[in-house]
Scaffold this active site. Structure first.
Site, PDB file in Angstrom:
ATOM      1  N   ASP A   8       0.772  -1.366  -0.079  1.00 18.17           N
ATOM      2  CA  ASP A   8       0.036   0.101   0.003  1.00 18.17           C
ATOM      3  C   ASP A   8       0.752   1.323   0.026  1.00 18.17           C
ATOM      4  O   ASP A   8       1.908   1.234   0.678  1.00 18.17           O
ATOM      5  CB  ASP A   8      -0.936   0.071   1.080  1.00 18.17           C
ATOM      6  CG  ASP A   8      -1.954  -1.202   1.197  1.00 18.17           C
ATOM      7  OD1 ASP A   8      -2.138  -1.988   0.193  1.00 18.17           O
ATOM      8  OD2 ASP A   8      -2.736  -1.158   2.412  1.00 18.17           O
ATOM      9  N   ASP A 130     -15.573  -5.111  -1.218  1.00 12.92           N
ATOM     10  CA  ASP A 130     -15.169  -4.937  -0.002  1.00 12.92           C
ATOM     11  C   ASP A 130     -16.626  -5.055   0.640  1.00 12.92           C
ATOM     12  O   ASP A 130     -17.696  -4.700   0.297  1.00 12.92           O
ATOM     13  CB  ASP A 130     -14.612  -3.688   0.144  1.00 12.92           C
ATOM     14  CG  ASP A 130     -13.547  -3.284  -0.517  1.00 12.92           C
ATOM     15  OD1 ASP A 130     -12.654  -4.425  -0.534  1.00 12.92           O
ATOM     16  OD2 ASP A 130     -13.230  -2.147  -0.749  1.00 12.92           O
TER      17      ASP A 130
END
Length: 238
Positions: A8, A130
């Protein structure tokens, strides 16, 4: 099962968030290429690269990081975060990603995403679902919807999408184990999908359970950075 380490990126640096909270950020390395090379040296072949600046801004930001890693490793990279326009898709693909990772756009602008599927082909996309309590969340997990994850996946499976991953928001970054039962149910309902589990992986035992559940891959992040899973163990995983 594909073992897919995650990087990330915020401000060009390798970071991890807890529960997607930008306020709970840990910087692990200022040079993502160094991290990617360690993954490659361990024999891993995939990389899940997430542009957190892009996700926040609504447009790809850290494409230079992608370009550098793609140019200096042989990792097969999926890149996401901020892909909101056709131009973003092109930037990501031209910068070296094999797959463009999308999520919110497929929920909030179905018509636009369908044009991308036609233009670039469904094999170009890694579709992220998600979820919280089996319902889709969007916009960096900040917005809840009433869309059942199974309906969401069915919708795009019918359009040819095969590369899919699912993140249980309550598990991500918490190192408390993945939502194995949820993923097992998804695999049972969609056996033709190349389904990848994401979020909560904290040990090799978790990976073995996901493998037994029928997952085709698992994204691993914080467990690597916190030393819960060693790269040398991943290189011998079977």
């Amino acid at each position: 099962m594909d073992l897919i380490p995650a990087i990330d990126v915020i401000d060009g640096k390798c970071v991890r968030l807890t529960h997607g909270d930008y306020g709970q950020k840990t910087v692990y390395n200022e040079y993502p290429l160094e991290v990617a090379r360690r993954f490659e040296d361990a024999g891993l072949m995939r990389l899940h690269l997430v542009d957190l600046d892009g996700a926040k801004a609504g447009a790809v930001r850290n494409w230079k990081v992608l370009e550098t890693i793609a140019g200096k490793t042989k990792l097969r990279i999926d890149f996401g975060g901020g892909i909101k326009s056709e131009n973003d898709v092109r930037i990501v693909l031209e910068s070296g990603a094999q797959l463009a990772t999308v999520g919110s756009i497929a929920v909030k602008d179905e018509a636009l995403f369908l044009t991308w599927l036609e233009r670039f082909g469904p094999e170009t996309f890694f579709l992220g679902a998600d979820v919280r309590n089996e319902k889709i969340t969007v916009s960096g997990w900040q917005e809840a919807t009433d869309i059942w994850v199974y309906d969401f996946l069915q919708q795009y499976a019918e359009r040819g999408v095969r590369q899919v991953f699912c993140t249980d928001v309550s598990k991500d970054g918490a190192l408390q184990g993945p939502a194995t039962e949820l993923y097992q149910n998804i695999v049972a309902k969609f056996p033709d999908l190349h389904f990848v589990a994401s979020g909560g992986v904290s040990s090799l035992d978790d990976l073995h359970r996901l493998n037994e559940a029928g997952c085709k891959g698992a994204i691993i992040g914080k467990a690597i950075y916190e030393g819960r899973i060693r790269l040398e163990d991943l290189s011998h995983f079977s």
